[in-house]
Motif scaffolding. Structure first.
Motif, short mmCIF file in Angstrom:
data_model
loop_
_atom_site.label_atom_id
_atom_site.label_comp_id
_atom_site.label_asym_id
_atom_site.label_seq_id
_atom_site.Cartn_x
_atom_site.Cartn_y
_atom_site.Cartn_z
N THR A 284 26.73 -12.96 75.36
CA THR A 284 26.58 -11.62 74.72
C THR A 284 26.27 -10.84 76.06
OG1 THR A 284 25.68 -12.38 73.06
CG2 THR A 284 25.24 -10.07 73.52
N TYR A 285 26.94 -9.73 76.05
CA TYR A 285 27.03 -8.45 76.93
C TYR A 285 26.62 -7.26 76.53
CZ TYR A 285 28.66 -12.15 80.11
OH TYR A 285 28.91 -13.33 80.68
N ASP A 286 25.99 -6.43 77.01
CA ASP A 286 26.20 -5.02 76.71
C ASP A 286 27.06 -3.96 77.11
OD1 ASP A 286 23.78 -5.09 75.07
OD2 ASP A 286 22.69 -5.52 76.71
N VAL A 287 27.61 -3.32 76.20
CA VAL A 287 28.60 -2.06 76.57
C VAL A 287 27.80 -0.77 76.55
CG1 VAL A 287 30.52 -0.89 75.82
CG2 VAL A 287 30.86 -3.07 75.44
N VAL A 288 27.90 -0.01 77.47
CA VAL A 288 27.35 1.21 77.74
C VAL A 288 27.74 2.38 77.83
CG1 VAL A 288 25.50 -0.31 79.16
CG2 VAL A 288 27.02 1.43 80.37
N PHE A 289 27.01 3.33 77.05
CA PHE A 289 27.35 4.87 77.20
C PHE A 289 26.64 5.54 77.96
CE2 PHE A 289 29.85 2.98 73.64
CZ PHE A 289 30.97 3.80 73.63
N LEU A 290 27.08 6.64 78.68
CA LEU A 290 26.10 7.26 79.51
C LEU A 290 26.28 8.85 79.41
CD1 LEU A 290 27.17 5.69 82.75
CD2 LEU A 290 25.04 5.20 81.69
N THR A 291 25.08 9.50 79.74
CA THR A 291 25.23 10.95 79.79
C THR A 291 24.79 11.15 81.31
OG1 THR A 291 24.21 11.49 77.63
CG2 THR A 291 23.78 13.31 79.46
N VAL A 292 25.58 12.03 82.02
CA VAL A 292 25.73 12.24 83.34
C VAL A 292 25.21 13.51 83.92
CG1 VAL A 292 27.51 10.30 83.85
CG2 VAL A 292 27.98 12.59 83.46
N PHE A 293 24.75 13.65 84.95
CA PHE A 293 24.01 14.95 85.41
C PHE A 293 24.64 15.43 86.68
CE2 PHE A 293 21.19 13.09 82.47
CZ PHE A 293 20.66 13.79 81.95
#
Length: 103
Positions: free
Chosen positions: A58-67
């Motif tokens: 199992t792995y995690d997919v990530v979503f980001l908010t960038v600055f």
């Protein structure tokens, strides 16, 4: 193509790094072909993760908010792969993320 894997069939991030979690501060490395300025890494926050199974692990997919420096924060619309310096360049990604370096 499975969006959770690199072209070589590797997960989006290696299992040797800490597990990504919502609220964690990371660095986003924009693709120089598409970045509005060449400023190096940007601060980012993981805003969503979800598990995906790859070859029984199992792995995690990530979503980001960038600055981006000097710009308003903005969420990225697509999952962002973990930066792997040994992986070949990918044409289907707009940037990568990594945990901040230890100083």
């Amino acid at each position: 193509m499975n969006p959770n894997l690199t072209d070589a069939g590797k997960p989006l991030y290696p299992p040797s790094i800490p597990r990504p979690s919502v609220g964690r501060i990371v660095h986003y490395r924009p693709d120089p072909r598409t970045a509005s300025r060449k400023s190096g890494d940007w601060a980012a926050i993981i805003t969503e993760t979800y598990p995906t199974e790859v070859e029984g692990k199992t792995y995690d997919v990530v979503f980001l908010t960038v600055f981006p420096s000097g710009e308003a924060p903005r969420p990225l619309e697509n999952p962002t792969p973990y930066f792997d310096p040994e992986a070949p360049a990918r044409e289907d990604t707009w940037g990568t993320w990594h945990f901040p370096e230890r100083v």
